[in-house]
Design an enzyme around this catalytic site. Structure first.
Site, PDB file in Angstrom:
ATOM      1  N   SER A 136       0.772  -1.316   0.442  1.00 12.27           N
ATOM      2  CA  SER A 136       0.140  -0.003  -0.010  1.00 12.27           C
ATOM      3  C   SER A 136       0.309   1.089   0.222  1.00 12.27           C
ATOM      4  O   SER A 136       1.804   1.491   0.578  1.00 12.27           O
ATOM      5  CB  SER A 136      -0.813  -0.344   1.357  1.00 12.27           C
ATOM      6  OG  SER A 136      -1.461  -1.385   1.513  1.00 12.27           O
ATOM      7  N   SER A 168       2.537  -3.635   8.582  1.00 11.56           N
ATOM      8  CA  SER A 168       2.390  -4.093   9.554  1.00 11.56           C
ATOM      9  C   SER A 168       3.669  -4.543   9.829  1.00 11.56           C
ATOM     10  O   SER A 168       4.477  -5.093   9.105  1.00 11.56           O
ATOM     11  CB  SER A 168       1.529  -4.944   9.574  1.00 11.56           C
ATOM     12  OG  SER A 168       0.017  -4.696   9.030  1.00 11.56           O
ATOM     13  N   GLU A 251      -3.881 -13.820   2.298  1.00 14.46           N
ATOM     14  CA  GLU A 251      -3.600 -12.627   3.447  1.00 14.46           C
ATOM     15  C   GLU A 251      -5.313 -12.909   3.638  1.00 14.46           C
ATOM     16  O   GLU A 251      -5.403 -12.630   4.194  1.00 14.46           O
ATOM     17  CB  GLU A 251      -3.946 -11.144   3.080  1.00 14.46           C
ATOM     18  CG  GLU A 251      -3.359  -9.812   3.393  1.00 14.46           C
ATOM     19  CD  GLU A 251      -2.800  -8.764   3.143  1.00 14.46           C
ATOM     20  OE1 GLU A 251      -3.041  -8.649   1.948  1.00 14.46           O
ATOM     21  OE2 GLU A 251      -2.395  -8.021   4.169  1.00 14.46           O
TER      22      GLU A 251
HETATM   23  C1  LIG Z   1      -4.036  -3.186  10.052  1.00 13.43           C
HETATM   24  C2  LIG Z   1      -4.549  -3.059   8.860  1.00 13.43           C
HETATM   25  C3  LIG Z   1      -2.796  -3.639   8.599  1.00 13.43           C
HETATM   26  C4  LIG Z   1      -2.217  -3.092   7.563  1.00 13.43           C
HETATM   27  N1  LIG Z   1      -1.916  -3.785   7.222  1.00 13.43           N
HETATM   28  C5  LIG Z   1      -0.297  -3.724   6.016  1.00 13.43           C
HETATM   29  C6  LIG Z   1       0.942  -3.889   4.958  1.00 13.43           C
HETATM   30  O1  LIG Z   1       1.101  -4.748   6.318  1.00 13.43           O
HETATM   31  N2  LIG Z   1       1.113  -4.136   3.717  1.00 13.43           N
HETATM   32  C7  LIG Z   1       0.117  -3.076   3.139  1.00 13.43           C
HETATM   33  O2  LIG Z   1       0.951  -3.225   2.146  1.00 13.43           O
HETATM   34  N3  LIG Z   1      -0.768  -2.856   3.618  1.00 13.43           N
HETATM   35  C8  LIG Z   1      -1.332  -2.955   4.499  1.00 13.43           C
HETATM   36  N4  LIG Z   1      -2.896  -2.618   5.005  1.00 13.43           N
HETATM   37  C9  LIG Z   1      -2.996  -1.831   4.143  1.00 13.43           C
HETATM   38  C10 LIG Z   1      -4.613  -1.988   3.332  1.00 13.43           C
HETATM   39  O3  LIG Z   1      -3.936  -3.464   2.802  1.00 13.43           O
HETATM   40  C11 LIG Z   1      -5.208  -0.804   3.101  1.00 13.43           C
HETATM   41  O4  LIG Z   1      -5.873  -0.064   3.871  1.00 13.43           O
HETATM   42  C12 LIG Z   1      -6.597  -1.216   2.177  1.00 13.43           C
HETATM   43  O5  LIG Z   1      -6.089  -2.038   0.784  1.00 13.43           O
HETATM   44  C13 LIG Z   1      -7.142  -0.427   1.694  1.00 13.43           C
HETATM   45  O6  LIG Z   1      -6.467   0.669   1.357  1.00 13.43           O
HETATM   46  P1  LIG Z   1      -6.700   2.351   1.991  1.00 13.43           P
HETATM   47  O7  LIG Z   1      -6.287   2.527   3.212  1.00 13.43           O
HETATM   48  O8  LIG Z   1      -5.560   3.122   0.886  1.00 13.43           O
HETATM   49  O9  LIG Z   1      -8.071   3.068   1.393  1.00 13.43           O
HETATM   50  P2  LIG Z   1      -8.371   3.234   0.114  1.00 13.43           P
HETATM   51  O10 LIG Z   1      -8.654   2.129  -0.440  1.00 13.43           O
HETATM   52  O11 LIG Z   1      -8.547   5.042   0.184  1.00 13.43           O
HETATM   53  O12 LIG Z   1     -10.252   3.272   0.404  1.00 13.43           O
HETATM   54  C14 LIG Z   1     -11.099   4.233   1.597  1.00 13.43           C
HETATM   55  C15 LIG Z   1     -12.893   4.349   1.636  1.00 13.43           C
HETATM   56  O13 LIG Z   1     -13.237   4.273   0.130  1.00 13.43           O
HETATM   57  C16 LIG Z   1     -14.221   3.169  -0.387  1.00 13.43           C
HETATM   58  N5  LIG Z   1     -13.407   2.128  -1.893  1.00 13.43           N
HETATM   59  C17 LIG Z   1     -12.808   2.344  -2.301  1.00 13.43           C
HETATM   60  N6  LIG Z   1     -12.546   1.929  -3.095  1.00 13.43           N
HETATM   61  C18 LIG Z   1     -13.247   1.685  -2.972  1.00 13.43           C
HETATM   62  C19 LIG Z   1     -14.279   0.838  -4.614  1.00 13.43           C
HETATM   63  N7  LIG Z   1     -13.484   0.355  -5.596  1.00 13.43           N
HETATM   64  N8  LIG Z   1     -15.937   0.147  -4.132  1.00 13.43           N
HETATM   65  C20 LIG Z   1     -16.489   0.891  -2.979  1.00 13.43           C
HETATM   66  N9  LIG Z   1     -15.913   1.625  -2.162  1.00 13.43           N
HETATM   67  C21 LIG Z   1     -14.726   1.979  -2.358  1.00 13.43           C
HETATM   68  C22 LIG Z   1     -14.390   2.006   1.285  1.00 13.43           C
HETATM   69  O14 LIG Z   1     -15.114   3.025   1.681  1.00 13.43           O
HETATM   70  C23 LIG Z   1     -12.966   2.295   2.242  1.00 13.43           C
HETATM   71  O15 LIG Z   1     -13.248   2.151   2.989  1.00 13.43           O
HETATM   72  C24 LIG Z   1      -3.182  -2.725   6.264  1.00 13.43           C
HETATM   73  C25 LIG Z   1      -4.100  -1.670   6.712  1.00 13.43           C
HETATM   74  C26 LIG Z   1      -4.511  -2.274   7.975  1.00 13.43           C
HETATM   75  C27 LIG Z   1      -5.590  -1.412   8.529  1.00 13.43           C
END
Ligand SMILES: Cc1cc2nc3c(=O)[nH]c(=O)nc-3n(C[C@H](O)[C@H](O)[C@H](O)COP(=O)(O)OP(=O)(O)OC[C@H]3O[C@@H](n4cnc5c(N)ncnc54)[C@H](O)[C@@H]3O)c2cc1C
Length: 395
Positions: A136, A168, A251
């Site tokens: 991410s 993480s 995952e």
């Molecule tokens: C506890 C935790 C651990 C993590 N660990 C890792 C890790 O080790 N490595 C890593 O690479 N990543 C990690 N992540 C990141 C995780 O994979 C991302 O948070 C996730 O992919 C969502 O991306 P974002 O946070 O950028 O949210 P965004 O993609 O910006 O999404 C935000 C919100 O927009 C809406 N949304 C987005 N796209 C769509 C769609 N296509 N259709 C409908 N609604 C949508 C949803 O409501 C979503 O909740 C972790 C996240 C958490 C919370």
């Protein structure tokens, strides 16, 4: 499907139970395994995770389905399932190895070179290598194929520049799986390469991010001119998305199976008995929902394991499982805090139960987002199970 153990499975379960009863230390015998409650950003948690993984390895319980050549046991998926079920009765520290054992290993087994497997699989199982996942980015989460971290070839190395986020366990990790763009900026999923990244290399800076629960489970990671040998590419150059899909499927399956919510149900019942009248119909109804969901999660887990045992990678069933767990953790956290009444508003390590329910309430957001948010899992189910029209693709 037959849910009863065969005689061979029963014998295996007895063996596992005997080993766990002998080797799980008393401090890990309290309550169900749970994510979010452990303080992952202190060194003692790191040491505990490494020690537990090493104990599993020495006992012959690490990498049950991995081949013996790679340090595993060469057993079947049912043995793995039985072991996971029995281990989930305890709160043993497995957190730091979740990425390595459940995501990196399975990916290298499918897509890695023989040298990569030799170098990493056994050290992972022995508890010597903690891994993190550098996927991410600030502008690439759900829409991961728009990632911008760049890898440019320079002789025998790729020079990597960019920023990752939500990583993480990066503060503990020796190695990372990394997605970087090797194609042109608009190349989408066709210009991504999957690399193995030694976290001790110059140019890598890890900055912990503190969460609402007070722990720093994840980090920001900055990569400046990091030089990764070309031998650390997994799969084809520009073909990393295929490899990443294996990791992401593993995952979701892993997250969905992470918590034994039946055991948490028992804790909730005990709390309800202590705090409210048995006759409260709303509480009884919510407890019934938690129990029903817990059983559904168990059966969804069996379904996933069945497809794995038939050699199929986790598909939409992993998304269903993960969504279901999200709903369940939401319900558990809010019910637990509600049952505590006025003291549910307390948040202190000095209150009786170490704020377990408060942690659960706040930490459920992690499961709802990590591995792809609920909405994205719903899209997957809509398209791949219900056959609804595809979302417009960004690339
Ligand atoms: C506890 C935790 C651990 C993590 N660990 C890792 C890790 O080790 N490595 C890593 O690479 N990543 C990690 N992540 C990141 C995780 O994979 C991302 O948070 C996730 O992919 C969502 O991306 P974002 O946070 O950028 O949210 P965004 O993609 O910006 O999404 C935000 C919100 O927009 C809406 N949304 C987005 N796209 C769509 C769609 N296509 N259709 C409908 N609604 C949508 C949803 O409501 C979503 O909740 C972790 C996240 C958490 C919370």
């Amino acid at each position: 499907m037959d849910f009863d153990d065969t005689p061979a499975e029963r014998a295996f379960r007895t063996e596992v139970q005997a080993w766990l009863d002998q080797h799980v230390e008393p401090r890990y015998r309290t309550g169900a395994a749970s994510i979010g409650i452990a303080n992952v950003d202190n060194d003692s948690y790191g040491a505990e995770c490494r020690a537990w993984q090493r104990r599993l390895f020495d006992g012959g319980w690490a990498g049950l389905t991995w081949s013996t050549d790679h340090g595993g046991r060469g057993a079947g998926i049912m043995e793995q399932l039985i072991f996971s079920q029995e281990q989930a009765r305890f709160s043993v520290p497995v957190g730091l190895f979740l990425v390595a054992v459940n995501m990196v290993g399975p990916t290298l087994i499918v897509h890695g070179t023989e040298d990569q497997r030799k170098e990493h699989l056994r050290p992972i199982l022995r508890g010597d290598e903690v891994w993190c996942q550098l996927f991410s980015e600030p502008n690439a989460g759900s829409d991961l194929t728009s990632l911008q971290t760049r890898a440019v070839r320079d002789g025998d190395v790729y020079v990597v520049n960019g920023q990752k986020v939500w990583t993480s366990y990066a503060q503990h990790a020796e190695w990372a799986i990394l997605l970087a763009r090797t194609g042109h900026p608009e190349s989408g999923r066709l210009g991504i390469t999957y690399l193995l990244c030694d976290m001790s290399m110059p140019g890598i800076e890890v900055r912990p991010l503190r969460q609402i629960t007070g722990t720093a489970h994840f980090n920001e990671v900055f990569l400046t001119d990091v030089r990764i040998p070309v031998t650390d590419v997994v799969g084809e150059v520009d073909g990393g998305w295929t490899v990443a899909r294996t990791t992401l499927g593993s995952e979701r399956a892993m997250i969905g199976g992470l918590v034994n919510t039946l055991a948490i149900f028992d804790d909730l019942v005990a709390l309800a008995r202590q705090r409210v009248s048995n006759a409260d119909p709303v509480v009884r109804q919510d407890l019934t929902r938690v129990f029903t969901n817990a059983r559904l999660l168990e059966f969804l887990g069996y379904r996933l394991q069945t497809s794995l045992s038939q050699g199929r990678m986790p598909g939409p069933e992993a998304s269903v499982l993960k969504m279901m767990l999200s709903l369940q953790l939401q319900l558990i956290g809010s019910l637990g805090v509600r049952l505590e009444g006025a003291s549910g508003a307390l948040w202190s390590e000095f209150d009786g139960d170490h704020a377990v329910w408060q942690h659960r309430l706040c930490d459920q957001f992690a499961v709802r987002l990590g591995g792809g948010p609920d909405e994205v899992q719903r899209n997957i189910v809509a398209e791949r199970v219900l056959g609804l029209p595809r979302e417009p693709a960004s690339s």
